[in-house]
Design an enzyme around this catalytic site. Structure first.
Site, PDB file in Angstrom:
ATOM      1  N   GLY A  11      -9.890  -9.651  -1.719  1.00  0.00           N
ATOM      2  CA  GLY A  11      -9.192  -9.705  -0.424  1.00  0.00           C
ATOM      3  C   GLY A  11      -9.174  -8.341   0.240  1.00  0.00           C
ATOM      4  O   GLY A  11      -8.966  -7.325  -0.425  1.00  0.00           O
ATOM      5  N   ARG A  21     -14.207   6.110   3.590  1.00  0.00           N
ATOM      6  CA  ARG A  21     -14.444   7.405   4.248  1.00  0.00           C
ATOM      7  C   ARG A  21     -14.299   8.561   3.253  1.00  0.00           C
ATOM      8  O   ARG A  21     -15.126   9.475   3.219  1.00  0.00           O
ATOM      9  CB  ARG A  21     -13.433   7.565   5.395  1.00  0.00           C
ATOM     10  CG  ARG A  21     -13.428   8.921   6.058  1.00  0.00           C
ATOM     11  CD  ARG A  21     -12.362   8.939   7.147  1.00  0.00           C
ATOM     12  NE  ARG A  21     -12.231  10.239   7.779  1.00  0.00           N
ATOM     13  CZ  ARG A  21     -11.437  11.190   7.332  1.00  0.00           C
ATOM     14  NH1 ARG A  21     -10.712  11.002   6.243  1.00  0.00           N
ATOM     15  NH2 ARG A  21     -11.356  12.350   7.984  1.00  0.00           N
ATOM     16  N   ARG A  72     -15.671 -12.612  -2.539  1.00  0.00           N
ATOM     17  CA  ARG A  72     -15.363 -12.877  -3.958  1.00  0.00           C
ATOM     18  C   ARG A  72     -16.602 -13.577  -4.499  1.00  0.00           C
ATOM     19  O   ARG A  72     -16.930 -14.672  -4.055  1.00  0.00           O
ATOM     20  CB  ARG A  72     -14.141 -13.777  -4.087  1.00  0.00           C
ATOM     21  CG  ARG A  72     -12.873 -13.216  -3.434  1.00  0.00           C
ATOM     22  CD  ARG A  72     -11.695 -14.143  -3.697  1.00  0.00           C
ATOM     23  NE  ARG A  72     -10.636 -14.002  -2.712  1.00  0.00           N
ATOM     24  CZ  ARG A  72      -9.654 -13.096  -2.763  1.00  0.00           C
ATOM     25  NH1 ARG A  72      -9.611 -12.238  -3.740  1.00  0.00           N
ATOM     26  NH2 ARG A  72      -8.719 -13.057  -1.828  1.00  0.00           N
ATOM     27  N   ASP A 103      -8.074  -6.760  -9.462  1.00  0.00           N
ATOM     28  CA  ASP A 103      -8.446  -6.913 -10.878  1.00  0.00           C
ATOM     29  C   ASP A 103      -9.767  -7.672 -11.084  1.00  0.00           C
ATOM     30  O   ASP A 103     -10.551  -7.338 -11.977  1.00  0.00           O
ATOM     31  CB  ASP A 103      -7.316  -7.531 -11.707  1.00  0.00           C
ATOM     32  CG  ASP A 103      -6.864  -8.868 -11.160  1.00  0.00           C
ATOM     33  OD1 ASP A 103      -7.258  -9.223 -10.031  1.00  0.00           O
ATOM     34  OD2 ASP A 103      -6.116  -9.571 -11.872  1.00  0.00           O
ATOM     35  N   THR A 125      -5.447  -3.702  -2.751  1.00  0.00           N
ATOM     36  CA  THR A 125      -4.978  -5.084  -2.558  1.00  0.00           C
ATOM     37  C   THR A 125      -3.553  -5.036  -2.022  1.00  0.00           C
ATOM     38  O   THR A 125      -2.770  -4.173  -2.439  1.00  0.00           O
ATOM     39  CB  THR A 125      -5.004  -5.913  -3.865  1.00  0.00           C
ATOM     40  OG1 THR A 125      -4.202  -7.091  -3.678  1.00  0.00           O
ATOM     41  CG2 THR A 125      -4.455  -5.168  -5.069  1.00  0.00           C
ATOM     42  N   ILE A 126      -3.227  -5.959  -1.131  1.00  0.00           N
ATOM     43  CA  ILE A 126      -1.861  -5.972  -0.590  1.00  0.00           C
ATOM     44  C   ILE A 126      -0.854  -6.430  -1.639  1.00  0.00           C
ATOM     45  O   ILE A 126       0.341  -6.264  -1.469  1.00  0.00           O
ATOM     46  CB  ILE A 126      -1.737  -6.883   0.662  1.00  0.00           C
ATOM     47  CG1 ILE A 126      -2.027  -8.348   0.318  1.00  0.00           C
ATOM     48  CG2 ILE A 126      -2.609  -6.368   1.792  1.00  0.00           C
ATOM     49  CD1 ILE A 126      -1.506  -9.329   1.362  1.00  0.00           C
ATOM     50  N   ASP A 127      -1.345  -7.025  -2.741  1.00  0.00           N
ATOM     51  CA  ASP A 127      -0.440  -7.636  -3.727  1.00  0.00           C
ATOM     52  C   ASP A 127       0.324  -6.627  -4.592  1.00  0.00           C
ATOM     53  O   ASP A 127       1.325  -6.970  -5.203  1.00  0.00           O
ATOM     54  CB  ASP A 127      -1.210  -8.583  -4.647  1.00  0.00           C
ATOM     55  CG  ASP A 127      -1.742  -9.813  -3.919  1.00  0.00           C
ATOM     56  OD1 ASP A 127      -1.387  -9.989  -2.734  1.00  0.00           O
ATOM     57  OD2 ASP A 127      -2.506 -10.587  -4.527  1.00  0.00           O
ATOM     58  N   ASP A 129      -0.444  -5.585  -7.470  1.00  0.00           N
ATOM     59  CA  ASP A 129      -0.341  -6.234  -8.788  1.00  0.00           C
ATOM     60  C   ASP A 129      -1.270  -5.612  -9.837  1.00  0.00           C
ATOM     61  O   ASP A 129      -1.667  -6.287 -10.784  1.00  0.00           O
ATOM     62  CB  ASP A 129      -0.655  -7.737  -8.644  1.00  0.00           C
ATOM     63  CG  ASP A 129      -2.057  -7.990  -8.111  1.00  0.00           C
ATOM     64  OD1 ASP A 129      -2.692  -7.044  -7.617  1.00  0.00           O
ATOM     65  OD2 ASP A 129      -2.510  -9.146  -8.185  1.00  0.00           O
ATOM     66  N   GLY A 170       0.854 -12.897  -2.059  1.00  0.00           N
ATOM     67  CA  GLY A 170       1.035 -12.306  -3.393  1.00  0.00           C
ATOM     68  C   GLY A 170       0.686 -13.350  -4.419  1.00  0.00           C
ATOM     69  O   GLY A 170       1.583 -13.939  -5.039  1.00  0.00           O
ATOM     70  N   ARG A 171      -0.615 -13.573  -4.568  1.00  0.00           N
ATOM     71  CA  ARG A 171      -1.134 -14.673  -5.402  1.00  0.00           C
ATOM     72  C   ARG A 171      -0.263 -14.987  -6.635  1.00  0.00           C
ATOM     73  O   ARG A 171       0.308 -16.049  -6.725  1.00  0.00           O
ATOM     74  CB  ARG A 171      -2.540 -14.317  -5.854  1.00  0.00           C
ATOM     75  CG  ARG A 171      -3.351 -15.489  -6.319  1.00  0.00           C
ATOM     76  CD  ARG A 171      -4.577 -14.994  -7.039  1.00  0.00           C
ATOM     77  NE  ARG A 171      -5.228 -13.916  -6.300  1.00  0.00           N
ATOM     78  CZ  ARG A 171      -6.283 -14.064  -5.524  1.00  0.00           C
ATOM     79  NH1 ARG A 171      -6.815 -15.251  -5.392  1.00  0.00           N
ATOM     80  NH2 ARG A 171      -6.815 -13.040  -4.914  1.00  0.00           N
ATOM     81  N   GLU A 187      19.004 -12.772   1.561  1.00  0.00           N
ATOM     82  CA  GLU A 187      20.059 -13.331   0.703  1.00  0.00           C
ATOM     83  C   GLU A 187      19.524 -13.606  -0.701  1.00  0.00           C
ATOM     84  O   GLU A 187      20.188 -13.358  -1.694  1.00  0.00           O
ATOM     85  CB  GLU A 187      20.605 -14.637   1.294  1.00  0.00           C
ATOM     86  CG  GLU A 187      21.764 -14.471   2.247  1.00  0.00           C
ATOM     87  CD  GLU A 187      21.412 -13.632   3.453  1.00  0.00           C
ATOM     88  OE1 GLU A 187      20.328 -13.835   4.018  1.00  0.00           O
ATOM     89  OE2 GLU A 187      22.221 -12.764   3.821  1.00  0.00           O
TER      90      GLU A 187
END
Ligand code: F6P
Length: 319
Positions: A11, A21, A72, A103, A125-127, A129, A170-171, A187
């Site tokens: 991703g 760069r 992928r 990963d 990765t934005i996750d 993880d 977030g898989r 909350e």
């Protein structure tokens, strides 16, 4: 080392361009030629490879996405796919590779390293993880996008006195939801790493409602289940009007934050230094604001964990 390659895989994440760069500029600074491989391992197999010059990476530090495109690749998981990739690397005389991704991408990097082509992984990765680094490239930008969305949805939640369930990406990981939930004053935060108790989530909303709090924000990480389904269950149990927002791909795009640009620059540059030092099979990361590197096999084998103290704090602050 006279020629290296760089690719982005998995991703896309904001800051990948800043990392590309840094790789290109750092390598050229050391008189090393750099080849950009398009579409990750798919492009490697297909031989979609071009030489990158100083100017090729001009004017990209502030751009989201990746100029090298990403994919992928199922084919690269096979022995045949890896052999085809290696043939392309040989054809271009590429001796080492920087792999920017998550990963899955690092598994490919390990395979190539085992076959004699040193690879360095750069976590993008934005996750957030990936073990062995406090932050991955793209997480900070994505987090701020989610936070901006929460703030906006909160306006509507307040005006209409509703409960909102917001689903983040977030898989299999809850970092985006946890950090955004804490920063956005949610909350409840529902993430895959912590068992949730629907009764206490419902009680928390009802308790708030009884003391005059007419709106609630619940953050759900996609890895634990569908936000729409949680919304339905919460409305049924609380009998309060509940709406759902699935944030989706807006979380992946946009101009990278200062943090992500600086992180990407530092990690990309260190990856090149490792290749110059003759190292392969490593992943660079940031721990306690120091740039570090780890054995990529260890990283692949380890499981990502969340900051449990942070989760507890989020619960304490949203009583
Ligand atoms: O790994 C990043 C990520 O955005 C996950 O949060 C999400 O589950 C997945 O990628 C979506 O993948 P795709 O772009 O293939 O739909």
């Amino acid at each position: 080392m006279k020629k290296i390659g760089v690719l982005t895989s998995g991703g896309d994440a904001p800051g990948m361009n800043a990392a590309i760069r840094a790789v290109v500029r750092k390598a050229i600074y050391h008189n090393i030629e750099v080849y950009g491989i398009n579409q990750g391992y798919s492009g490697l197999i297909a031989g979609s490879i071009r030489k990158l010059e100083l100017g090729s990476v001009g004017d990209i530090i502030h751009r989201g996405g990746t100029i090298l495109y990403t994919a992928r690749s199922e084919e690269f998981k096979t022995e045949e796919g890896q052999q085809l990739g290696i043939e392309q690397l040989k054809k271009y005389g590429i001796e080492g590779l920087v792999v920017i991704g998550g990963d899955g991408s690092f598994r490919g990097a390990k395979k190539l390293t085992d076959k004699g082509f040193p690879c360095i992984g750069v976590p993008g990765t934005i996750d957030n993880d990936i073990p062995g680094t406090d932050f991955t490239i793209g997480f900070n930008t994505s987090l701020n996008t989610v936070l901006d969305a929460i703030d906006k949805i909160r306006d509507t939640a307040t005006s209409h006195e509703r409960t909102y369930v917001i689903e983040t990406m977030g898989r299999n990981a809850g970092d985006l939801a946890l950090w955004a939930g804490l920063a956005g004053g949610a909350e409840s935060i529902i993430i895959p790493e912590v068992e949730y108790d629907m009764d206490s989530i419902v009680k928390r909303i009802i308790r708030g409602n009884e003391r005059g709090k007419k709106h609630s924000i619940i953050i759900v990480a996609e890895g634990i289940g569908s936000g729409v389904e949680f919304g339905r269950r919460i409305q049924e149990a609380t009998n309060l009007e509940t709406r759902v927002s699935v944030l989706g791909y807006i979380q992946r795009g946009g101009s990278p934050t200062a943090f992500d640009r600086a992180l990407a620059s530092r990690l990309g540059a260190r990856a090149v230094e490792l290749l110059i030092d003759g190292k392969g099979g490593r992943m660079v990361g940031i721990e306690n604001n120091q740039i570090v590197d780890h054995d990529i096999s260890e990283i692949i084998a380890r499981k990502h964990t969340i900051d449990v103290e942070m989760y507890k704090l989020s619960q304490e602050l949203s009583i």
